[in-house]
Design a protein around this motif. Structure first.
Motif, PDB file in Angstrom:
ATOM      1  N   CYS A 593       0.852  -1.312  -0.066  1.00  0.00           N
ATOM      2  CA  CYS A 593       0.062  -0.106   0.099  1.00  0.00           C
ATOM      3  C   CYS A 593       0.770   1.385  -0.089  1.00  0.00           C
ATOM      4  CB  CYS A 593      -1.042  -0.150   1.499  1.00  0.00           C
ATOM      5  SG  CYS A 593      -1.886   1.453   1.473  1.00  0.00           S
ATOM      6  N   CYS A 596      -2.159   6.124  -1.186  1.00  0.00           N
ATOM      7  CA  CYS A 596      -2.583   7.116  -1.756  1.00  0.00           C
ATOM      8  C   CYS A 596      -4.143   7.432  -1.448  1.00  0.00           C
ATOM      9  CB  CYS A 596      -2.519   6.584  -3.347  1.00  0.00           C
ATOM     10  SG  CYS A 596      -3.838   5.138  -3.536  1.00  0.00           S
ATOM     11  N   ARG A 597      -4.498   6.541  -0.716  1.00  0.00           N
ATOM     12  CA  ARG A 597      -6.051   6.513  -0.286  1.00  0.00           C
ATOM     13  C   ARG A 597      -7.351   6.768  -1.344  1.00  0.00           C
ATOM     14  NH1 ARG A 597      -5.498  10.565   5.020  1.00  0.00           N
ATOM     15  NH2 ARG A 597      -7.443   9.859   5.193  1.00  0.00           N
ATOM     16  N   CYS A 599      -8.601   4.224  -2.352  1.00  0.00           N
ATOM     17  CA  CYS A 599      -9.773   3.284  -2.156  1.00  0.00           C
ATOM     18  C   CYS A 599     -10.695   3.934  -0.960  1.00  0.00           C
ATOM     19  CB  CYS A 599      -9.167   1.955  -1.699  1.00  0.00           C
ATOM     20  SG  CYS A 599      -7.967   2.133  -0.353  1.00  0.00           S
ATOM     21  N   CYS A 634      -7.347  -0.245  -6.735  1.00  0.00           N
ATOM     22  CA  CYS A 634      -6.014   0.063  -5.945  1.00  0.00           C
ATOM     23  C   CYS A 634      -4.678   0.298  -7.157  1.00  0.00           C
ATOM     24  CB  CYS A 634      -5.889  -0.850  -4.991  1.00  0.00           C
ATOM     25  SG  CYS A 634      -4.255  -0.700  -4.217  1.00  0.00           S
TER      26      CYS A 634
HETATM   27  S1  SF4 Z   1      -6.144   2.663  -2.921  1.00  0.00           S
HETATM   28 FE1  SF4 Z   1      -5.981   2.311  -0.694  1.00  0.00          FE
HETATM   29  S2  SF4 Z   1      -4.829   0.237  -0.281  1.00  0.00           S
HETATM   30 FE2  SF4 Z   1      -4.747   0.948  -2.589  1.00  0.00          FE
HETATM   31  S3  SF4 Z   1      -2.501   2.224  -2.300  1.00  0.00           S
HETATM   32 FE3  SF4 Z   1      -4.205   3.545  -2.089  1.00  0.00          FE
HETATM   33  S4  SF4 Z   1      -4.602   3.841   0.152  1.00  0.00           S
HETATM   34 FE4  SF4 Z   1      -3.417   1.995  -0.120  1.00  0.00          FE
END
Ligand code: SF4
Ligand SMILES: Cc1cc2nc3c(=O)[nH]c(=O)nc-3n(C[C@H](O)[C@H](O)[C@H](O)COP(=O)(O)OP(=O)(O)OC[C@H]3O[C@@H](n4cnc5c(N)ncnc54)[C@H](O)[C@@H]3O)c2cc1C
Ligand code: SF4
Ligand code: FES
Lengths: 667, 167
Positions: A593, A596-597, A599, A634
């Motif tokens: 992970c 990046c947030r 999700c 993701c």
């Molecule tokens: S989408 Fe969610 S799980 Fe995937 S990298 Fe970004 S924060 Fe992490």
């Protein structure tokens, strides 16, 4: 990856599959062509789901040390559970079994035997590839908090709360208005038996108010919901009522003395007044009044306090503030009911413009002995008894401009009105209907009774209600213009009073409420049940149930039935003490992970939170329902889903395209 | 290539709650459609990763059918709208690879719409048949572009069938 030992089982389903698919060839092929993929045994059998068929699989699991099973038979929606259980009984983890459909998706929809057999091969190949990537899973077990939240204190919520509390479990009943009762409390008589609504409702309301297992939170709303089935944390805002309920005796002197009258748009449907300090109605539960600060003279000018001066109990407290309460509950029942269609939107019927056009709820208040006219059916002037009344059905229902659906109760409600007008005033009554829908116990009998009372029925959709007269007898009347479809003629019917049987609509805030509790609304805005026939009070979110008109328009008997049904479902859960959740969940691999947030806001159940310390996203397994959206989104490939990982889907894809037929699984 | 009618291979993605059940219903109702489509069951159309679609093309599929619940009826609130967005994006992306965007199709089907889904499949099979085979890796090679998207696809490309087809 070590080579798995896979068993493939092809079902004939009598001739259902074997009639269109060459099952012997298919089985022989699976045993040969897929041997290098780990298939060690392939068998066909007449009825795989029978106990003999299941024994066949169990025996192989034990004797051949199978590590994976693929069953090619009917839809997983039919027999996935059967075969998983068979595998589990034989000592294999049930999630290592994959059921692929060669009946619904092959033999029943195709006719050419060769083509169907070829497709069945691809389907099995896909299943075999996928099952290699399955992992043993354990159902998650969560404890169930026996306390329950019921939202909405109409008859649906009252019934649900009562059933649960009577079984000895605690209920928090949250109601937005100052009193419980909902729409039913506004009515005078209820169809088809014409029993007095208050007589059957108020005893139930009183029992709720005094029940040792019910915490009644009126004038309150849910602000936030966290957690999951068995363990919800609910934040409730209890609005300041400025009346100390520990001291108030419910004498209502304050209401008498309050100098400020305001139109009551809720309980009196705009037809009557209440004071700035008020109870919705005299039999309100709880009996304590609330001060409507927006209309209170003291809050406006700093002067008055008439209520405080006259309250002998000293219960008025202008300093009171909103209270924030935190509740822990295991299950939630939503019984938020309906709103009435705003009849002004049907402009040609003149509501809001022509004084003597009334809505159905206004008429309920008009006939109610405790209403603004003491039950006298009179025109807007408050004096004149109408000599003729027109009742228009389906206003805002069955109308593409507004709502496509039928509001279910309006025909019966209109018949009830016709009867009451006739009985109390002797006026001529005309009902304007499209179809007469009286389908339920004793409903059609009621229709026949009203027919025999001399009420006129005119079939057609009313074009217009107007005060423009064409003839002397239309003068000072409301004229109803309609094509009478039974005689195929335009008619103009002059009447003194018009009643609009307005549609039931979803609550104006039903979308927000649905979102707050993690459930969904249909296109029309009603809460969606898990299954329209077989699971009408559960929702797709575990632990959230729905009852009454919040789920769709219905009458009181059906509403009560749903309230009781939802309670029964909750009681079943409570008795289990714990419940197993399907382990179909998403998971974040911390090391991958990037933080990046992306999700975080995607999850429909807000199952994903950001761990600020570790700078990674974390999924709450009990909240996740396994839709897989975050997995797909993701960018770091950090999220994986049990039972739907990238590897599993890709493998099945390759299998379906028969790409791996010649390649052994490498270790 | 021989003169026989071209039989396209179409990979279909279904969601567990509506469109897979529509496919089940098509079966129960014995509605017929051509055997060219092979289905993958996901929990929700929101699970569709664009890579799945590209992989399907790279692996020899001539078309990809994405199906889900109608807007407003997704069992996970509104994840199908994400599928809608991804499909539109995919159609634009594949067009840049020289693939006709019609090869990616999105169909909403409720659990009651078995006949509708079967008809949509039949229609798509006819349309893809008219478009002809995709042969994406060869097309990409002709344009001097690399068709290698991920290592997984690279392994697909060396598979015997495609090598055979390329000859
Ligand atoms: S989408 Fe969610 S799980 Fe995937 S990298 Fe970004 S924060 Fe992490
Ligand atoms: C004019 C008319 C006459 C009718 N006559 C009859 C009849 O004679 N016989 C019959 O069988 N049926 C009749 N009906 C139908 C009847 O009204 C319904 O079947 C019944 O009232 C539905 O009850 P409910 O509890 O689902 O909803 P409601 O009565 O609407 O109750 C919902 C409750 O939830 C509360 N609430 C809403 N949102 C929230 C929130 N977010 N938070 C907290 N609380 C909330 C509301 O304040 C309300 O108290 C009639 C309907 C109409 C319009
Ligand atoms: S799979 Fe769906 S429900 Fe589960 S965490 Fe991801 S987005 Fe939320
Ligand atoms: S569950 Fe069908 S599209 Fe989401």
């Amino acid at each position: 990856m070590p080579q798995e030992r896979i068993g493939v089982y092809v079902c004939h389903c009598g001739s259902n599959i074997a009639g269109t698919v060459d099952v012997e060839e298919l089985t022989a092929w699976a045993g040969e062509a897929l041997r290098h993929r780990g298939v060690v045994v392939a068998r066909d059998y007449k009825f795989m789901c029978s106990s003999l068929g299941q024994d066949l699989i169990a025996k192989d699991i034990k004797e051949d040390a199978l590590t994976r099973v693929v069953v090619a038979a009917c839809s997983p929606h039919l027999h996935e559970a059967t075969f998983r259980k068979a595998c589990a009984d034989a000592g294999m983890n049930p999630y290592l079994c994959e059921l692929v459909s060669i009946r619904e998706q092959v033999s029943w929809v195709h006719t050419d035997k060769a083509a169907a057999t070829a497709k069945a091969k691809a389907v099995i190949s896909g299943g075999v590839e996928r099952v290699i990537h399955h992992a043993p899973l354990e159902p998650m077990s969560v404890p169930i908090n026996p306390a329950t939240l019921v939202v909405g204190g109409g008859i649906a919520g009252i019934q649900a709360a009562m059933e649960i509390a009577d079984s000895g479990f605690h209920v928090y009943l949250v109601e937005r208005e100052p009193s419980i009762g909902g729409h039913m409390a506004q009515f005078d008589k209820t169809f088809p038996t014409l029993d007095c609504a208050a007589c059957i409702l108020t005893p139930k309301m009183v029992s709720i108010g005094s029940h040792p297992h019910i915490t009644l939170l009126t004038y309150s709303e849910v602000e936030q919901v966290d957690g999951y089935v068995g363990n919800f944390n609910v934040t409730v805002r209890k609005k300041a009522s400025y009346v100390n309920s520990d001291l108030c005796t419910g004498c209502s002197v304050c209401e008498e003395k309050c100098p400020k009258s305001v139109i009551d748009p809720v309980f009196e449907a705009g037809l009557g007044y209440r004071k700035a300090i008020y109870r919705s109605f005299p039999q309100a539960v709880p009996k304590f009044p609330v001060i409507d600060a927006d209309n209170c003279i003291y809050f406006d000018t700093g002067k008055c306090k008439a209520c405080e001066i006259h309250c002998e109990a000293g219960a008025i407290d202008f300093e009171q503030e909103d209270q924030i309460l935190e509740l822990n509950v295991g299950n939630i029942i939503l019984a938020t009911g309906y709103d009435l269609f705003d009849a002004r939107r049907e402009t040609q019927y003149g509501y809001g413009r022509l004084a003597n056009v009334f809505t159905s709820l206004e008429f309920e208040r008009l006939t109610n002995a405790a209403g603004p006219t003491n039950g006298n059916i009179v025109l807007r002037d408050g004096e004149t008894t109408p000599k003729s009344v027109g009742i228009i059905h389906c206003v805002g229902s069955r109308d593409r401009k507004f709502n496509n659906y039928c509001s279910v109760i309006c025909c019966m409600q209109s018949l009830k009105f016709a009867h009451l007008v006739k009985e109390r005033t002797g006026a001529e009554v005309f009902n304007f209907y499209i179809d007469m829908r009286t389908a339920y116990k004793e409903y059609d009998e009621f229709y026949q009774r009203v027919l025999s009372e001399g009420v006129h029925f005119i079939r057609g959709r009313v074009a217009e209600v107007t005060d423009v007269s064409n003839t002397p007898e239309e003068e000072d009347k409301l004229v109803i213009q309609i094509e009478d479809t039974r005689i195929g003629r335009q008619r103009r019917i002059p009447v003194d009073m018009v009643i609009l049987s307005a549609a039931l609509e979803p609550r104006h805030d039903s979308d927000e409420v649905a979102h707050q509790f993690g459930i969904s609304c249909s296109v029309n805005g009603w809460f969606i049940e898990k299954h329209p026939k077989l699971d009408p009070v559960a929702t797709m979110t575990e632990g959230i149930y729905i009852a009454g008109c919040a789920q769709g328009p219905k009458d009181i008997p059906s509403t009560v039935t749903q309230g009781a049904a939802a309670a029964a479902r909750v009681l079943g859960r409570i008795q289990q003490k714990e419940m197993a959740l399907e382990p179909i969940r998403a998971e974040v691999t911390e090391a991958l992970c990037s933080g990046c947030r992306i999700c975080n806001n995607l999850c429909p159940y807000t199952a994903i939170v950001f761990d600020e310390a570790k700078e990674v996203s974390v999924i709450n397994a009990a909240l996740c329902q396994g839709c897989g959206t975050c997995v797909a989104a993701c960018p770091s490939n950090a999220i994986s889903g049990t039972q739907f990982s990238n590897e599993q889907v890709m493998a099945q894809l390759h299998g379906l395209l028969m790409l791996n037929i010649m390649e052994p699984v490498v270790s | 290539m021989n003169n026989e009618q071209f039989e396209p291979v179409i990979i279909g993605f279904t969601c567990n709650w509506c469109s897979y059940r529509a496919a089940d219903l098509a079966g129960t109702a014995r509605v017929k459609y051509p055997p060219n489509v092979r289905l993958i069951r996901l929990m929700c159309s929101g699970r569709i990763d664009p890579t799945f679609v590209l992989q399907a093309f790279a692996g020899g599929a001539d078309g990809v059918l994405i199906t889900g619940c109608h807007p407003g009826e997704c069992h996970y609130l509104e994840q199908n709208l994400k599928a809608l967005r991804r499909t539109m994006l995919l159609q634009r992306t594949v067009a840049q690879f020289g693939i006709e965007p019609e090869r990616v199709r999105l169909v909403w089907a409720s659990a009651a719409e078995g006949v509708y889904l079967a008809n949509a499949i039949t229609e798509m099979v006819e349309e893809i048949r008219a478009l002809g085979p995709l042969n994406w890796p060869q097309v990409a090679a002709l344009n001097g572009k690399s068709h290698v998207l991920t290592p997984a696809i690279a392994s697909v490309v060396v598979s015997e069938e495609l090598v055979e087809a390329a000859i």
